[in-house]
Design a protein around this motif. Sequence first.
Motif, mmCIF file in Angstrom:
data_model
loop_
_atom_site.group_PDB
_atom_site.id
_atom_site.type_symbol
_atom_site.label_atom_id
_atom_site.label_comp_id
_atom_site.label_asym_id
_atom_site.label_seq_id
_atom_site.Cartn_x
_atom_site.Cartn_y
_atom_site.Cartn_z
ATOM 1 N N TYR A 171 0.831 -1.198 0.000
ATOM 2 C CA TYR A 171 0.000 0.000 0.000
ATOM 3 C C TYR A 171 0.872 1.256 0.000
ATOM 4 O O TYR A 171 0.599 2.214 -0.721
ATOM 5 C CB TYR A 171 -0.947 0.017 1.204
ATOM 6 C CG TYR A 171 -1.712 1.300 1.290
ATOM 7 C CD1 TYR A 171 -2.810 1.526 0.469
ATOM 8 C CD2 TYR A 171 -1.312 2.319 2.139
ATOM 9 C CE1 TYR A 171 -3.488 2.725 0.497
ATOM 10 C CE2 TYR A 171 -1.983 3.521 2.183
ATOM 11 C CZ TYR A 171 -3.080 3.717 1.357
ATOM 12 O OH TYR A 171 -3.738 4.911 1.394
ATOM 13 N N LYS A 229 2.438 1.636 -3.641
ATOM 14 C CA LYS A 229 1.555 1.920 -4.770
ATOM 15 C C LYS A 229 0.306 2.714 -4.403
ATOM 16 O O LYS A 229 -0.461 3.082 -5.286
ATOM 17 C CB LYS A 229 1.136 0.599 -5.430
ATOM 18 C CG LYS A 229 2.299 -0.189 -5.984
ATOM 19 C CD LYS A 229 1.828 -1.465 -6.636
ATOM 20 C CE LYS A 229 3.025 -2.245 -7.179
ATOM 21 N NZ LYS A 229 2.616 -3.489 -7.784
ATOM 22 N N HIS A 230 0.055 2.909 -3.120
ATOM 23 C CA HIS A 230 -1.152 3.588 -2.630
ATOM 24 C C HIS A 230 -2.421 2.907 -3.134
ATOM 25 O O HIS A 230 -3.417 3.557 -3.425
ATOM 26 C CB HIS A 230 -1.138 5.075 -2.992
ATOM 27 C CG HIS A 230 -0.071 5.822 -2.287
ATOM 28 N ND1 HIS A 230 -0.161 6.181 -0.975
ATOM 29 C CD2 HIS A 230 1.150 6.264 -2.706
ATOM 30 C CE1 HIS A 230 0.926 6.812 -0.606
ATOM 31 N NE2 HIS A 230 1.743 6.877 -1.641
ATOM 32 N N VAL A 231 -2.332 1.594 -3.250
ATOM 33 C CA VAL A 231 -3.470 0.787 -3.666
ATOM 34 C C VAL A 231 -3.462 -0.486 -2.822
ATOM 35 O O VAL A 231 -2.407 -1.070 -2.595
ATOM 36 C CB VAL A 231 -3.358 0.408 -5.166
ATOM 37 C CG1 VAL A 231 -4.443 -0.563 -5.573
ATOM 38 C CG2 VAL A 231 -3.396 1.651 -6.032
ATOM 39 N N GLN A 255 -3.683 -4.158 -2.539
ATOM 40 C CA GLN A 255 -3.486 -5.233 -3.504
ATOM 41 C C GLN A 255 -4.357 -6.424 -3.097
ATOM 42 O O GLN A 255 -4.042 -7.147 -2.154
ATOM 43 C CB GLN A 255 -2.011 -5.606 -3.577
ATOM 44 C CG GLN A 255 -1.165 -4.452 -4.060
ATOM 45 C CD GLN A 255 0.320 -4.764 -4.043
ATOM 46 O OE1 GLN A 255 0.754 -5.777 -3.530
ATOM 47 N NE2 GLN A 255 1.092 -3.872 -4.616
#
Length: 154
Positions: free
Chosen positions: A94, A97-99, A101
């Motif tokens: 996180y 990638k600031h996402v 997964q």
Amino acid sequence: MLGKLRRMRRALTSEGDQQFLHLVDSLQGLVAKVLSLGLILVILVAVYELLVFLVTKIFLEQPFGLSGLPLVELFGLFLNILIALELLENIAGYLKKHVVQVELVIVTALIAVARKIIVLDLEKFSAQEVIALAVAIICLSIGYWIIRYTMHQD
């Protein structure tokens, strides 16, 4: 007075939204870092407890060796550390990638359910609870397959 009106208008426009979203993003990053540090501490304590458990059971208790060692308990300790490492990987992913997964989350959930099954004492659980675990594994496995399949199609 005119300056205040301009600031209020700017705060209510997309420029204000961008500032707010930047603040939210910064806060999320800070929380993820704090969680990472806490999780690292938990992992270190768990590894220490595992080492103490191993030394105590193998070297200090009789009979010497692994014959008297409760392997289910040992496997549970190892899997707890593995789950914590996977959670740390989720947080690190996180931060990179600031996402979130989804694949990592599903793998972590699969490991957690597998741990539950490995240490499961069938005398303490009803058939319905065991079936619920089986359904959870099937659903997580299908979800993992879908994620992997769609990732390789792109």
